[in-house]
Design a protein around this motif. Structure first.
Motif, mmCIF file in Angstrom:
data_model
loop_
_atom_site.group_PDB
_atom_site.id
_atom_site.type_symbol
_atom_site.label_atom_id
_atom_site.label_comp_id
_atom_site.label_asym_id
_atom_site.label_seq_id
_atom_site.Cartn_x
_atom_site.Cartn_y
_atom_site.Cartn_z
ATOM 1 N N PRO B 203 1.190 -1.182 -0.532
ATOM 2 C CA PRO B 203 0.122 -0.075 0.200
ATOM 3 C C PRO B 203 0.904 1.157 -0.081
ATOM 4 C CG PRO B 203 -0.960 -1.722 1.821
ATOM 5 C CD PRO B 203 0.635 -2.124 1.332
ATOM 6 N N ALA B 204 2.025 1.024 0.768
ATOM 7 C CA ALA B 204 2.896 2.345 0.308
ATOM 8 C C ALA B 204 3.674 2.526 -0.228
ATOM 9 C CB ALA B 204 4.128 2.226 1.776
ATOM 10 N N GLN B 229 -5.412 -1.773 13.860
ATOM 11 C CA GLN B 229 -4.460 -1.263 14.450
ATOM 12 C C GLN B 229 -2.807 -2.190 14.186
ATOM 13 O OE1 GLN B 229 -3.601 2.109 15.581
ATOM 14 N NE2 GLN B 229 -1.942 1.605 16.106
ATOM 15 N N VAL B 230 -2.919 -2.930 14.256
ATOM 16 C CA VAL B 230 -1.658 -4.573 14.337
ATOM 17 C C VAL B 230 -1.355 -4.352 13.099
ATOM 18 C CG1 VAL B 230 -1.183 -6.639 14.668
ATOM 19 C CG2 VAL B 230 -2.978 -5.519 16.537
ATOM 20 N N GLN B 235 2.557 -2.362 9.704
ATOM 21 C CA GLN B 235 3.135 -2.108 7.865
ATOM 22 C C GLN B 235 4.384 -1.024 7.978
ATOM 23 O OE1 GLN B 235 -0.750 -0.911 6.751
ATOM 24 N NE2 GLN B 235 -0.643 -2.224 4.842
ATOM 25 N N THR B 236 4.232 0.398 9.495
ATOM 26 C CA THR B 236 5.074 1.199 9.380
ATOM 27 C C THR B 236 6.761 0.316 10.194
ATOM 28 O OG1 THR B 236 3.542 1.834 10.784
ATOM 29 C CG2 THR B 236 5.217 2.908 11.271
ATOM 30 N N PHE B 237 6.331 -0.875 11.530
ATOM 31 C CA PHE B 237 7.941 -0.916 11.377
ATOM 32 C C PHE B 237 8.405 -1.744 9.832
ATOM 33 C CE2 PHE B 237 9.447 -5.588 11.531
ATOM 34 C CZ PHE B 237 10.366 -6.123 12.524
#
Lengths: 335, 393
Positions: B203-204, B229-230, B235-237
């Motif tokens: 998605p990024a 949230q998880v 995804q951020t990680f």
């Protein structure tokens, strides 16, 4: 007939330090609990196929298989039926998804994208929730799983003491994925069963310092997390062919080689100085070990939980040995 | 990779050959000794005893333990976790010129240090604070194994650079399976550059969204099961970790090569029990497949061999006769114990012979059980002597 000492308990969780024989004890307990008309399920969750080996059957699939008839009752009635289940996280995940989320094709896609592997091996905490979730389902059967057998007792051969609190999903410090999101609800209902009076966590130990210490630590940890501690099963107890009086005599140096040789002479074992020396050394060694065992037994008694003792089986553990252990556990009231 | 493997030949009549522990320890070419085996067989004690013996024989040694018993850790001065090797007091190395350091692995800290050393300070902070990372680094079942190997790689690199140690002894984690520590690095790194990560990154990265028709379905399913949230945390990680992946894979590969190198010796530790020996046999085979050099099998806590040349049956018969005579029960009891003991020895010997029959190329060291527990240097010294084949007279 349920466990005599734990009549309310439906789920018996058996843990212990590695090498203490917890799988053997779990199997013996399952056989012991399966008296006339009682259905028992024995579960394993560590992918070892230990149950299949102990009962000498083909490796178990992710399905409940009938593996044995329980120990017959004192009245001569036939034993109940013991089923076994090998829970693996991949199958548990797919079953869970199809039971609760009706994912259908998406379930297969998850597998293709490596999501199943991720969830079952890498995603923190998820693996344990999947494994305990299946045990929960087997213990509290509901309408979602039609035609399933309802068991009077479930015995879980659980991970070792060092991992048990984390496995049972109560270790808040290790806030895994399972502590967030929808899977949390699942984890919470599992935890509430584990914390209820329907569950008991039994610890297997041997009379040595480290396992006993780990048992004490394990009990403290279980209690700190409000998990119900069951009994302590002292396994592999050495034969006690020397009485207390004899042990005292040996320790006091009252056993002499001359006396030994005279006794051996009387029964025709003459002339072997080596045998006399061997028995003499063995006596001193045995007396020392027994003293250490007694000290550890004292520590176990101080843990303030019911204790049970099982002997070391000289010939190793075979199916007959499991029934022997089952009988001893029943005699002592754990089964 | 296709180094010829020793052929599994017919069983020699006198069983296997003994493992020469002192030669292994004294050989300057031995740079790493890895002790592996299933849980509860005494890996930690064996590692510590080997390290102590090597140090007292003149090597500069560091021992990396995973989860030592409290009293043993205290006696070695490593009960505090600080992830750095500390000198062990009380080692008699004045004559030999050796030394012994020890450390206990802190897996989260090791993971944090890897992140800090690989990423820019801001990025490292971002990763270290990510909830998914925190969970991964403190509870993933394979993290401990991965970090043990990571730490081994670090210590080895430092030792080579600074000449700090010439022998590293490694204890392996009490895993579900003794093989986990070999598999975990591969599993973690294959995860880190696997399809699933690309999926999370998709998605990024815009166009990759079109990668597959199944993608939307999978994301939906994940959201359902894990929660939004998880998924966002993950995804951020993954996005922050993206640049580190290559490094991780490389490191895992390097550690794997280090384990295959000639200076590395694997000792498989087992108890004289069918399960432990089965696991040991499996391990020996697996190490062979991976080209990892197996130095030998250590059978711990064996029932000591007995003096005297009577059989268990003769001992039992004599015990019965004594009892009939109404004679001293102590001698009768001793004879019964002796018979029990002989049967144990017989059973253990049989199990060992079976192992030898299947793996005649693996030398074996048998360590008789001590009456008491080992929790100090004196105890370790005693185990070390038994490992080397010395027997009390």
């Amino acid at each position: 007939m349920p466990s005599r000492d734990f009549p309310q308990v439906r789920l018996h969780i058996v843990t212990g330090k590695g090498g203490t024989g917890k799988s053997t004890v779990a199997a013996g307990l399952a056989l012991g609990l399966a008296s006339t008309g009682t259905h028992v399920l024995l579960c394993e969750v560590e992918g070892r196929q230990g149950i299949a080996r102990m009962f000498d059957v083909e490796p178990l699939p992710y399905a409940e298989r009938r593996i044995a008839t329980g120990l017959p009752g004192a009245d001569g009635g036939r034993g109940g039926i013991v089923h076994a289940l090998h829970v693996d996280p991949e199958s548990a995940l797919l079953e869970y998804l199809s039971m609760y989320y009706k994912l259908g094709r998406a379930g297969k896609a998850l597998d293709r994208f490596g999501v199943v592997e991720f969830a079952t091996t890498i995603a923190p905490g998820v693996r344990d929730v999947l494994l305990t979730g299946k045990v929960y389902e087997a213990t509290k059967r509901n309408a979602r799983n039609k035609h399933a057998i309802t068991y009077d007792a479930v015995v879980l051969d659980a991970p070792p003491t060092g991992r048990i609190a984390q496995f049972l999903g109560v270790n808040q410090e290790l806030a895994g994925l399972a502590r967030m999101g929808p899977i949390k609800n699942q984890a919470d209902s599992v935890t509430s069963l584990f914390r209820s009076g329907r569950t008991a966590v039994h610890l297997v130990t041997v009379l040595e310092e480290m396992p006993v210490q780990e048992t004490a630590d394990g009990i403290a940890q279980l209690r700190a997390h409000d998990l119900p501690v069951g009994g302590v099963i002292v396994n592999q107890v050495r034969p006690r062919d020397l009485g207390e009086k004899d042990l005292v005599a040996v320790r006091a140096g009252k056993l002499t080689k001359r006396k030994l040789a005279a006794d051996l002479n009387r029964v025709g074992l003459t002339g072997s100085a080596e045998l006399v020396l061997g028995l003499f050394t063995e006596a001193c060694d045995h007396a020392e070990r027994r003293a250490l065992e007694d000290a550890q037994r004292g520590l176990v008694a101080g843990l303030d939980v019911p204790t049970y003792e099982l002997p070391r089986l000289v010939g190793g553990v075979d199916l007959g040995g499991l029934y022997e252990l089952a009988g001893l556990l029943r005699e002592q009231g754990l089964a | 990779m296709t180094r010829p493997r020793s052929r599994v030949g017919p069983q020699s009549l006198d069983g296997g050959h003994p493992l020469d522990v002192d030669r292994l320890l004294d050989d300057p070419a031995t740079g790493i000794i890895v002790c592996c085996g299933s849980g509860g067989v005494g890996k930690t004690t064996t590692s510590a005893a080997l390290a102590l013996r090597a140090a007292e024989r003149g090597r500069t040694v560091v021992v990396l333990t995973i989860d030592p018993a409290r009293r043993l850790a205290q006696s070695m001065g490593i009960e505090v976790l600080d992830n750095t090797p500390r000198p062990v007091a009380g080692v008699s190395t004045t004559a030999s010129g050796g030394s012994l350091d020890a450390m206990m692995l802190d897996m989260k800290r090791t993971f944090d240090e890897v992140v800090e050393s690989q990423a820019s300070p801001e990025k490292a902070q971002q990763i270290l604070r990510n909830p998914f990372y925190i969970a991964l680094s403190s509870s993933f079942a394979g993290t401990q194994e991965y970090m043990a190997m990571e730490k081994l790689g670090q210590i080895h690199a430092d030792a080579r650079r600074d000449g700090t140690y010439d022998l590293i002894v490694v204890d392996t984690p009490p895993s579900r399976s003794a093989l986990d520590f070999l598999d975990a690095p591969e599993r973690l790194s294959s995860f880190l550059d696997g399809r699933f990560i690309r999926l999370l990154l998709a998605p990024a990265k815009g166009p990759a969204r079109l990668m597959s028709a199944g993608l939307g379905m999978v994301t939906n399913a994940l959201t359902k099961v894990l929660g939004a949230q998880v998924l966002r945390d993950m995804q951020t990680f993954v996005a922050a970790f993206d640049t580190l992946f290559g490094g991780f894979r490389q490191r895992a590969q390097k550690t794997f090569e280090l384990l295959q190198a000639d200076g590395t010796a694997f000792l498989v530790v087992a108890a004289p029990e069918p399960d432990a020996l089965r696991e040991a046999a499996y391990f020996v085979e697996r190490l062979g497949e991976d080209d990892m050099p197996v130095a030998g099998l250590v059978v711990n806590r064996a029932s000591p061999e007995q003096h005297g040349d009577i059989t268990a049956e003769e001992a039992m018969a004599a015990a019965q006769r004594l009892r009939k005579d109404g004679a001293d029960s102590l001698t009768a009891g001793l004879l019964r114990l002796h018979a029990d003991h002989m049967r144990m020895v017989e059973r253990e010997t049989l199990l060992r012979h079976r192992f030898e029959a299947a793996h005649p190329q693996v030398p074996i060291a048998v360590v008789p059980a001590l009456a008491g527990d080992v929790h100090d240097l004196a105890g370790l010294r005693q185990v070390g002597a038994l490992l080397a084949g010395e027997r009390p007279t």
